[in-house]
Every structure is written in structure tokens, then in C-alpha cells.
Design a protein around this motif. Structure first.
Motif, PDB file in Angstrom:
ATOM      1  N   HIS A 122      -7.390  -1.362   0.148  1.00  0.00           N
ATOM      2  CA  HIS A 122      -7.962  -0.902  -1.115  1.00  0.00           C
ATOM      3  C   HIS A 122      -7.130   0.242  -1.688  1.00  0.00           C
ATOM      4  O   HIS A 122      -7.660   1.121  -2.370  1.00  0.00           O
ATOM      5  CB  HIS A 122      -9.418  -0.456  -0.917  1.00  0.00           C
ATOM      6  N   CYS A 123      -5.831   0.218  -1.412  1.00  0.00           N
ATOM      7  CA  CYS A 123      -4.919   1.230  -1.971  1.00  0.00           C
ATOM      8  C   CYS A 123      -5.192   1.369  -3.470  1.00  0.00           C
ATOM      9  O   CYS A 123      -5.322   0.377  -4.185  1.00  0.00           O
ATOM     10  CB  CYS A 123      -3.467   0.795  -1.734  1.00  0.00           C
ATOM     11  N   LEU A 124      -5.276   2.615  -3.909  1.00  0.00           N
ATOM     12  CA  LEU A 124      -5.632   2.838  -5.314  1.00  0.00           C
ATOM     13  C   LEU A 124      -4.541   2.366  -6.277  1.00  0.00           C
ATOM     14  O   LEU A 124      -4.774   2.240  -7.472  1.00  0.00           O
ATOM     15  CB  LEU A 124      -5.969   4.322  -5.541  1.00  0.00           C
ATOM     16  N   LEU A 125      -3.361   2.085  -5.746  1.00  0.00           N
ATOM     17  CA  LEU A 125      -2.288   1.564  -6.613  1.00  0.00           C
ATOM     18  C   LEU A 125      -2.293   0.037  -6.689  1.00  0.00           C
ATOM     19  O   LEU A 125      -1.461  -0.564  -7.354  1.00  0.00           O
ATOM     20  CB  LEU A 125      -0.917   2.026  -6.102  1.00  0.00           C
ATOM     21  N   TYR A 168       0.864  -1.179   0.000  1.00  0.00           N
ATOM     22  CA  TYR A 168       0.000   0.000   0.000  1.00  0.00           C
ATOM     23  C   TYR A 168       0.899   1.227   0.000  1.00  0.00           C
ATOM     24  O   TYR A 168       2.013   1.195   0.528  1.00  0.00           O
ATOM     25  CB  TYR A 168      -0.961   0.012   1.206  1.00  0.00           C
ATOM     26  N   CYS A 169       0.404   2.325  -0.608  1.00  0.00           N
ATOM     27  CA  CYS A 169       1.284   3.486  -0.763  1.00  0.00           C
ATOM     28  C   CYS A 169       1.290   4.351   0.491  1.00  0.00           C
ATOM     29  O   CYS A 169       2.297   4.974   0.820  1.00  0.00           O
ATOM     30  CB  CYS A 169       0.884   4.294  -1.992  1.00  0.00           C
ATOM     31  N   GLY A 170       0.142   4.416   1.179  1.00  0.00           N
ATOM     32  CA  GLY A 170       0.043   5.268   2.366  1.00  0.00           C
ATOM     33  C   GLY A 170      -0.379   6.693   2.057  1.00  0.00           C
ATOM     34  O   GLY A 170      -0.668   7.459   2.972  1.00  0.00           O
ATOM     35  N   TYR A 171      -0.442   7.036   0.762  1.00  0.00           N
ATOM     36  CA  TYR A 171      -0.726   8.429   0.388  1.00  0.00           C
ATOM     37  C   TYR A 171      -2.037   8.630  -0.362  1.00  0.00           C
ATOM     38  O   TYR A 171      -2.576   9.721  -0.386  1.00  0.00           O
ATOM     39  CB  TYR A 171       0.392   8.996  -0.501  1.00  0.00           C
ATOM     40  N   CYS A 172      -2.514   7.580  -1.019  1.00  0.00           N
ATOM     41  CA  CYS A 172      -3.694   7.768  -1.881  1.00  0.00           C
ATOM     42  C   CYS A 172      -4.932   8.007  -1.011  1.00  0.00           C
ATOM     43  O   CYS A 172      -4.907   7.848   0.209  1.00  0.00           O
ATOM     44  CB  CYS A 172      -3.885   6.568  -2.806  1.00  0.00           C
ATOM     45  N   GLU A 173      -6.011   8.338  -1.673  1.00  0.00           N
ATOM     46  CA  GLU A 173      -7.244   8.682  -0.948  1.00  0.00           C
ATOM     47  C   GLU A 173      -7.709   7.517  -0.068  1.00  0.00           C
ATOM     48  O   GLU A 173      -8.097   7.717   1.088  1.00  0.00           O
ATOM     49  CB  GLU A 173      -8.329   9.033  -1.970  1.00  0.00           C
ATOM     50  N   ASN A 174      -7.683   6.292  -0.602  1.00  0.00           N
ATOM     51  CA  ASN A 174      -8.127   5.140   0.191  1.00  0.00           C
ATOM     52  C   ASN A 174      -7.183   4.858   1.355  1.00  0.00           C
ATOM     53  O   ASN A 174      -7.624   4.574   2.467  1.00  0.00           O
ATOM     54  CB  ASN A 174      -8.279   3.899  -0.694  1.00  0.00           C
ATOM     55  N   CYS A 175      -5.878   4.931   1.120  1.00  0.00           N
ATOM     56  CA  CYS A 175      -4.921   4.712   2.207  1.00  0.00           C
ATOM     57  C   CYS A 175      -5.136   5.725   3.321  1.00  0.00           C
ATOM     58  O   CYS A 175      -5.106   5.390   4.505  1.00  0.00           O
ATOM     59  CB  CYS A 175      -3.485   4.794   1.692  1.00  0.00           C
ATOM     60  N   ARG A 176      -5.390   6.971   2.955  1.00  0.00           N
ATOM     61  CA  ARG A 176      -5.586   8.019   3.965  1.00  0.00           C
ATOM     62  C   ARG A 176      -6.887   7.854   4.725  1.00  0.00           C
ATOM     63  O   ARG A 176      -7.059   8.373   5.828  1.00  0.00           O
ATOM     64  CB  ARG A 176      -5.552   9.399   3.297  1.00  0.00           C
TER      65      ARG A 176
HETATM   66 ZN   LIG Z   1      -2.607   3.861  -1.399  1.00  0.00          ZN
END
Ligand SMILES: [Zn+2]
Ligand SMILES: [Zn+2]
Length: 341
Positions: free
Chosen positions: A102-105, A88-96
Motif C-alpha cells: 500500500h505504498c503511498l506512491l 514500493y518506495c520504502g520511505y512513505c508512511e505505509n512502507c515504514r
Molecule cells: Zn512507499
């Protein structure tokens, strides 16, 4: 390095692939020792779960650190580790929003699905996605952290309490991990429904279930039968609704395509909760701790181990026949693990 590569549905091969190398300071390279065969792998092979052609499949793994970047400070070369394969990226809308599962990446970062996975000798990840594997805990048990963490995420969402009348539909690896997880949450009694006679035999022979839990071959729903139903088969929602009590909860975790008919009025009128869950969300550490504690007796459910070169035989034993291109209930293993290197 030899790897299991997915080309197209029902078309996989063992192929020579280039070994990964450290490029960034936070990266680590794990020499994979064991990778579990997951229902998702079988669904990728059968074309029911989309994967990128030419990808190395496999994602449930443990191994040993063999190389690391300059900034990695949570492990040393030679350390035994468990891999969290769900980036997970930790930055996308879903991660936040806290929806790291459900990380958008995800569609371009999922190990063993959209990027190279772990049915091979070396796997590159970053220090964020490794956890220590306790000395003395076998690699094949460490490899069960990923499916266990997915199950723990589902259990957390269900907010279970002891004494819920409980049924687990499907006695495969996910059903059995649910059984183990639910016991940790105080559910000491329940029924596991499993249609495959071979699986029933394995569960009985290995003494998997503790007193209070029983096995049954046929799920024949009765009114007000259960407060909690875990459907791991993706095919028993209609029957589950017939058996669930007012105010009960139904958990869905199977990744197979299936159409079911439900009456929204009944869901509302009887306060039924149908709760879906995928991957793990903040439960990986919990899974690692449980596995490192050794208290789950995972050796009872890991029944079959294979070398990478016997991959086709391994999936065949799970009812996924690459030769006839068909899936069946002819299953002669509970959890199967591929031993590597
Ligand atoms: Zn993410
Ligand atoms: Zn899996």
C-alpha cells in the motif's frame, strides 16, 4: 517496440513505443519473454479497474537482462530474471509500517496500470525488483511469480492450518494458485467451485487437481460447511457467510465491483473473519523460490500462449470481447501467457 496500449475502457491498441534507456545507476532493462494475462488486465480493459490512459498494460513477467546501470550488482547482462512489478518506495508512511503493498506512491508507480508495463519487448526497472529465474524453468512459469506472491500474501494473512475444511470459489488462475499454495501449507483436501463448464473441462483434462481436491460446478451453501473459504469471484460473500463455520475465515481477493449485504451482528456473534488482500507483501521471494523449485507443476495451468499480435484473441478466450465490449463466462483457457520477442 510494439506494445499493448490502453486508451480508454474497451479501447486498446497495438502501437509502436520508444524503447526505454538506462538513466540512473541502479536501473536494469529486461527484454520481456513472457507476460501473463491477469484478471486485473481484463478489469482495466472493461473499465472496472482504473488505469492511466496511454499506458502500456501487463505486469506478470519474466525475461532476460539486456542492459544495466553502473551500480547494479545483483545480475549480469544475459541473466534470466523474474520481475516484481509492484514498486514500493520504502520511505512513505505505509512502507515504514510494513505495508509495502500500500505504498503511498502506488497510484503513480504501478507497472501496467499507472506506468508503462510489460506487454511489450523492453521494460525498465531497478535492481531491487528483479529475482533470478532458474535455468530450465520456462519464462511463462516465471511470469506467474507475481500472482503467486499475491496469493501467498493472502494465505499468510489467513494463518491456515491443515485439516481446515476448505472451499476455493472460482477455478480461474487465482483460484488454482490458491489451491497450489494451500497444499504447500498442508491443506491436502478441498473443493474448487467453478461455474464455467469449459474451465472445468480444462482442469480435468490437464489433471490439475491432486487426490483429495475436487471440482464442483455450483456453490450451494450449507450451514457449518467450511472453516476456510477463498472467494476469488468478488461476488459470493453472502453465500460464503452462509457456509462458513463459527470462527471460520473468508478471504476476498477479487477486484470486481459488487455490492453484498452482510449482517455485522452475525460476523461478531459467530467470530467470522473476513480478510481482504491485494498485491504482495514480503512474499515475492517465497513465490520465486517455489517457482524455481519446479514442484508446483505450473505447466498444467498455463494452457494458452499467444504472440503479442494476437492479444485481442487472447483476452477474448478469457471472456473479454473487445468487439462486443462485454465480459462473459465463455472462457477457453486457464492461465494465458503472451510470448514476446
Ligand atoms: Zn512507499
Ligand atoms: Zn496480476
Amino acid at each position: 517496440m510494439k506494445a499493448i496500449v490502453y486508451n480508454n475502457p474497451w479501447d486498446i491498441c497495438i502501437e509502436e513505443k520508444e524503447e526505454p534507456a538506462i538513466m540512473l545507476p541502479d536501473e536494469v532493462i529486461v527484454e520481456v519473454r513472457a507476460t501473463g494475462i491477469c484478471g486485473t488486465d481484463l478489469s482495466i480493459i472493461s473499465g472496472e479497474y482504473l488505469a492511466r490512459p496511454r499506458v502500456i498494460i501487463g505486469h506478470e513477467s519474466a525475461g532476460v537482462i539486456v542492459d544495466k546501470g553502473s551500480s547494479v550488482d545483483n545480475c549480469n547482462i544475459g541473466d534470466r530474471v523474474i520481475i516484481d512489478p509492484t514498486y514500493y518506495c520504502g520511505y512513505c508512511e505505509n512502507c515504514r509500517k510494513g505495508l509495502r503493498n500500500h505504498c503511498l506512491l502506488k497510484s503513480t508507480t504501478e507497472a501496467g496500470v499507472s506506468i508503462d508495463g510489460t506487454f511489450t519487448r523492453f521494460f525498465k526497472t531497478t535492481q531491487r525488483f528483479i529475482y533470478p529465474l532458474q535455468d530450465g524453468v520456462p519464462f511463462e512459469q516465471g511470469a506467474l511469480s507475481e500472482p503467486l506472491s499475491c496469493v501467498l500474501t493472502a494465505v499468510k494473512k489467513l494463518a491456515v492450518t491443515p485439516f481446515m475444511r476448505t472451499a476455493v470459489l472460482g477455478g480461474g488462475p487465482i483460484g488454482l494458485l490458491f489451491y497450489l499454495a494451500l497444499k504447500q501449507y498442508g491443506i491436502q483436501e478441498g473443493v474448487i467451485y467453478e461455474a464455467s463448464p469449459q474451465r472445468i473441462k480444462l482442469i480435468e483434462e490437464n489433471n490439475v487437481l491432486s487426490k483429495g481436491w475436487t471440482l464442483s460446478p455450483a456453490f450451494i451453501p450449507q450451514k457449518n460447511q467450511y472453516d476456510l473459504i477463498i472467494d476469488t469471484t468478488a461476488s459470493l460473500l453472502e453465500k460464503s457467510i452462509q457456509a462458513i463455520a463459527d470462527g471460520g475465515k473468508i478471504s476476498l481477493m477479487g477486484l470486481r465491483n459488487n455490492q453484498q449485504t452482510i449482517n455485522p451482528r452475525e460476523i461478531a456473534d459467530r467470530s467470522i473473519s473476513i480478510i481482504g488482500s491485494i498485491d504482495s507483501q514480503d512474499t515475492f521471494r517465497h513465490a520465486v523460490d517455489l517457482i524455481n523449485s519446479g514442484r508446483l507443476e505450473l505447466h498444467k495451468i498455463i494452457t494458452n500462449e499467444y504472440d503479442l499480435s494476437n492479444f485481442n484473441a487472447a483476452v477474448k478466450d478469457l471472456g473479454c470481447d473487445l468487439h462486443t465490449r462485454q465480459r462473459s463466462n465463455n472462457i477457453s483457457s486457464l492461465k494465458s501467457v503472451i510470448r514476446i520477442s
